[in-house]
Design a protein around this motif. Sequence first.
Motif, PDB file in Angstrom:
ATOM      1  N   PHE A  14       0.789  -1.229   0.000  1.00  0.00           N
ATOM      2  CA  PHE A  14       0.000   0.000   0.000  1.00  0.00           C
ATOM      3  C   PHE A  14       0.828   1.290   0.000  1.00  0.00           C
ATOM      4  N   LEU A  15       1.974   1.280   0.628  1.00  0.00           N
ATOM      5  CA  LEU A  15       2.740   2.522   0.744  1.00  0.00           C
ATOM      6  C   LEU A  15       3.192   3.085  -0.606  1.00  0.00           C
ATOM      7  N   PRO A  16       3.805   2.280  -1.492  1.00  0.00           N
ATOM      8  CA  PRO A  16       4.269   2.854  -2.764  1.00  0.00           C
ATOM      9  C   PRO A  16       3.211   2.862  -3.872  1.00  0.00           C
ATOM     10  N   ALA A  17       2.002   2.374  -3.572  1.00  0.00           N
ATOM     11  CA  ALA A  17       0.976   2.190  -4.612  1.00  0.00           C
ATOM     12  C   ALA A  17       0.696   3.432  -5.458  1.00  0.00           C
ATOM     13  N   PRO A  18       0.582   4.634  -4.864  1.00  0.00           N
ATOM     14  CA  PRO A  18       0.272   5.811  -5.698  1.00  0.00           C
ATOM     15  C   PRO A  18       1.303   6.092  -6.780  1.00  0.00           C
ATOM     16  N   LEU A  19       2.497   5.514  -6.670  1.00  0.00           N
ATOM     17  CA  LEU A  19       3.547   5.763  -7.655  1.00  0.00           C
ATOM     18  C   LEU A  19       3.345   4.961  -8.935  1.00  0.00           C
ATOM     19  N   PHE A  20       2.591   3.837  -8.811  1.00  0.00           N
ATOM     20  CA  PHE A  20       2.469   2.985 -10.009  1.00  0.00           C
ATOM     21  C   PHE A  20       1.067   2.415 -10.223  1.00  0.00           C
TER      22      PHE A  20
END
Length: 304
Positions: A14-20
């Motif tokens: 969930f943490l890096p999700a907005p990046l990809f």
Amino acid sequence: MIWGIVVAAIVAVFLPAPLFASNLSFLFYMMLWITMATSFNFVAGLAGYMPFGYVAFYGIGAYATGVLYKTFGLPIPVALAGAALAGVTIGLLVAPTLRLKGVYFGIVSLALAMAMKLVISLMPSDITGGSLGLILSAANDPVAAYYAMFVVLMGALAAGTWLTMSRLGTALRAIRDDSEAAEVVGVNVVGTRLKAWIMATMFPALVGGVEAWYTNAIDLDSSFNLLVTAKSIVYAMAGGLGFLVGPIIGASTLYGIDQLIWRHFPTLNLLILGVVIIALMLLLPRGIVGAFAQRFSRFRRFIP
């Protein structure tokens, strides 16, 4: 060990999700339902209560956020803090109902949800928006709202870890199994229940507030929709009440199935999902994690 791996996996997904991620909404609402099921587990799985009106705190949180931001002009972080405070305040006001047991407590909590919806509908429309609700378009920031939900989720998991693995968790399980016996051996039944109850009211209020920020729209029907309570109950039970990982597995599994069904069979969504839930409850009455722990009892001590 296993719990640490589960939390690390959640952070990694969930943490890096907005990046990809191309579908941020799917992950946002998965976090929402994991948080709702986890906080519901505080009071149902550990304390043995079944609040049928759990949506009351979700709705209060949504409206508290909207009113503080839209009507009083406070920044979103302050409005969300106000939502948490509103949820805890209402939880304290109805805390005397914790003396009730079983279905009686469930009925009272359901009446609370209906009462809160009525109270908000009777408030001046220039404060709550009346029948049109509140629009928070000026606060539109989906990525920031996404990360706010992530913070709330991690807070709920941290609270669940403390509740489950501390002496408080042991006391709660003793009360759930036999409150009179727990009191005889020195457990403060009232105080112990109240601690779990307060945390179980704070997190849905935060979830309601963050979801209102994410969608930029608040109205009575969606904020106090009893389906919020139903899904929280079903997701928590499907995973396994009383286990830390139960609500995570239940919410992620059933929400994923729900979205898959909706994508391929939109007109039959509720029917097929209902059949899936019934089958799950009949085949695994203790939930996915509970059934595994029962079938492989030698691994029970490793399951948080």
